[in-house]
Motif scaffolding. Structure first.
Motif, mmCIF file in Angstrom:
data_model
loop_
_atom_site.group_PDB
_atom_site.id
_atom_site.type_symbol
_atom_site.label_atom_id
_atom_site.label_comp_id
_atom_site.label_asym_id
_atom_site.label_seq_id
_atom_site.Cartn_x
_atom_site.Cartn_y
_atom_site.Cartn_z
ATOM 1 N N VAL A 192 0.847 -1.212 0.000
ATOM 2 C CA VAL A 192 0.000 0.000 0.000
ATOM 3 C C VAL A 192 0.878 1.256 0.000
ATOM 4 C CG1 VAL A 192 -1.637 1.308 1.443
ATOM 5 C CG2 VAL A 192 -1.929 -1.161 1.114
ATOM 6 N N TYR A 193 2.045 1.148 0.620
ATOM 7 C CA TYR A 193 3.010 2.257 0.630
ATOM 8 C C TYR A 193 4.293 1.781 -0.020
ATOM 9 C CZ TYR A 193 6.204 5.896 1.900
ATOM 10 O OH TYR A 193 7.121 6.908 1.810
ATOM 11 N N PRO A 194 4.933 2.531 -0.925
ATOM 12 C CA PRO A 194 4.539 3.866 -1.375
ATOM 13 C C PRO A 194 3.518 3.812 -2.511
ATOM 14 C CG PRO A 194 6.695 3.296 -2.261
ATOM 15 C CD PRO A 194 6.262 2.134 -1.424
ATOM 16 N N ALA A 195 2.640 4.828 -2.531
ATOM 17 C CA ALA A 195 1.701 4.974 -3.642
ATOM 18 C C ALA A 195 2.368 5.837 -4.721
ATOM 19 C CB ALA A 195 0.434 5.639 -3.131
ATOM 20 N N GLU A 196 1.664 6.037 -5.822
ATOM 21 C CA GLU A 196 2.260 6.781 -6.932
ATOM 22 C C GLU A 196 2.700 8.182 -6.517
ATOM 23 O OE1 GLU A 196 0.385 5.094 -10.896
ATOM 24 O OE2 GLU A 196 0.291 7.300 -10.771
ATOM 25 N N GLU A 197 1.841 8.840 -5.669
ATOM 26 C CA GLU A 197 2.154 10.244 -5.300
ATOM 27 C C GLU A 197 3.406 10.376 -4.424
ATOM 28 O OE1 GLU A 197 -0.617 8.633 -4.219
ATOM 29 O OE2 GLU A 197 -1.148 9.235 -2.161
ATOM 30 N N HIS A 198 3.896 9.261 -3.914
ATOM 31 C CA HIS A 198 5.123 9.344 -3.098
ATOM 32 C C HIS A 198 6.381 9.214 -3.940
ATOM 33 C CE1 HIS A 198 2.116 7.684 -0.041
ATOM 34 N NE2 HIS A 198 2.369 8.932 0.314
ATOM 35 N N GLY A 199 6.231 9.001 -5.240
ATOM 36 C CA GLY A 199 7.427 8.814 -6.085
ATOM 37 C C GLY A 199 7.582 9.949 -7.084
ATOM 38 N N TYR A 200 8.527 9.813 -7.969
ATOM 39 C CA TYR A 200 8.851 10.845 -8.964
ATOM 40 C C TYR A 200 8.729 10.264 -10.367
ATOM 41 C CZ TYR A 200 10.825 12.882 -4.760
ATOM 42 O OH TYR A 200 10.981 13.364 -3.497
ATOM 43 N N GLU A 201 8.417 11.154 -11.354
ATOM 44 C CA GLU A 201 8.340 10.715 -12.763
ATOM 45 C C GLU A 201 9.733 10.357 -13.247
ATOM 46 O OE1 GLU A 201 5.740 10.254 -14.674
ATOM 47 O OE2 GLU A 201 4.344 10.890 -13.121
#
Ligand code: KIV
Length: 264
Positions: free
Chosen positions: A255-264
């Motif tokens: 569940v962690y990390p979700a997309e918003e916790h990473g970078y493009e």
């Protein structure tokens, strides 16, 4: 913002205003306590037990206290910062005592130092530190650096003789020039008598409500304290434990990390 000083500390007593004091050992805690308007922050040698995992305060060094005082003084802007002088840092010689106290002020950013014990034992060191212009807070009752002399962390000042001695010791600290004293683990009635007989503030820990203020170890109000006088004002120990187990479960289930916790 009006800064708390050793002078305003004494004025508070004269006005009958209670003084609040908590320990802190790091920058974020100091910022939080300062914002909460705590009057004084003690960089206590209790760091040895609360943070470093020792079973007494005896192994704590001047360098340890200096390290933590630097962190605290970067965070606290209003509170009076008192740095504890650890075991053996004011017992060997007056010269060494002044040098150690001076480091906590000049390198650490503390405004005052605290020493444990009566004038009849530490008078020479006390005089030398005060003569250098460094404000000193005394500490009587259960002075943890003397734990082995007491045969454990035990209530002090029981019995008429011990009570008379403690009262005389408190007066002697005031006469020597201390701006305040800590009274630790003594009977409530004795602490009230001592507080009433001094013009400097007596700050209690396990000494009842009759003192001019109260000091506690931060970890003791956050759920780590086992002492009878400790009160859990917020159970941070449980909250941190819960956050850590939720993190473990979020990582293990993906569940962690979700997309918003990473970078493009
Ligand atoms: O080291 C400390 O935190 C103290 C308080 C318990 C007064 O001396």
């Amino acid at each position: 913002m009006t800064k708390v000083t050793t002078v305003s500390f004494r004025d508070r007593k004269a006005r009958g205003e209670k003084i609040s004091m908590l320990t802190a050992y790091d920058y974020p805690s100091a910022c939080i306590l300062d914002e909460a308007q705590v009057d004084a922050i003690l960089v206590g040698d209790s760091v040895g037990m609360a943070v470093m995992g020792y079973d007494s305060t005896l192994p704590v060094t001047v360098d340890d206290i200096l390290h933590h005082t630097r962190m605290v003084s970067r965070g606290a802007k209003r509170a009076l910062i008192v740095a504890d002088m650890p075991f053996l840092s004011y017992h060997v010689s007056p010269e060494e005592s002044v040098r150690n106290a001076g480091r906590l002020i000049a390198e650490g950013g503390a405004h005052a130092v605290k020493v444990e014990g009566p004038v009849r034992r530490i008078g020479k060191a006390l005089d030398a530190i005060l003569a250098a212009g460094i404000p000193v807070m005394g500490h009587l009752g259960l002075t943890p650096q003397a734990v082995h002399q007491f045969g454990g962390f035990k209530v002090q000042g029981k019995g008429a003789e011990a009570q008379e001695q403690l009262l005389a010791d408190a007066r002697a600290l005031e006469d020597a020039g201390c701006f305040g004293i800590v009274l630790e683990c003594i009977p409530r009635s004795l602490a009230s008598t001592v507080s009433e007989s001094l013009t400097i503030p007596a700050i209690g820990i396990g000494a009842g409500a009759g003192c001019d203020g109260q000091v506690l170890v931060l970890h003791d109000i956050l759920g780590w304290g086992k002492a009878r006088f400790a009160h859990t004002f917020f159970d941070a120990r449980a909250a941190i434990g819960q956050a850590a187990s939720e993190f473990v479960s979020a990582v293990s289930t993906g569940v962690y990390p979700a997309e918003e916790h990473g970078y493009e």
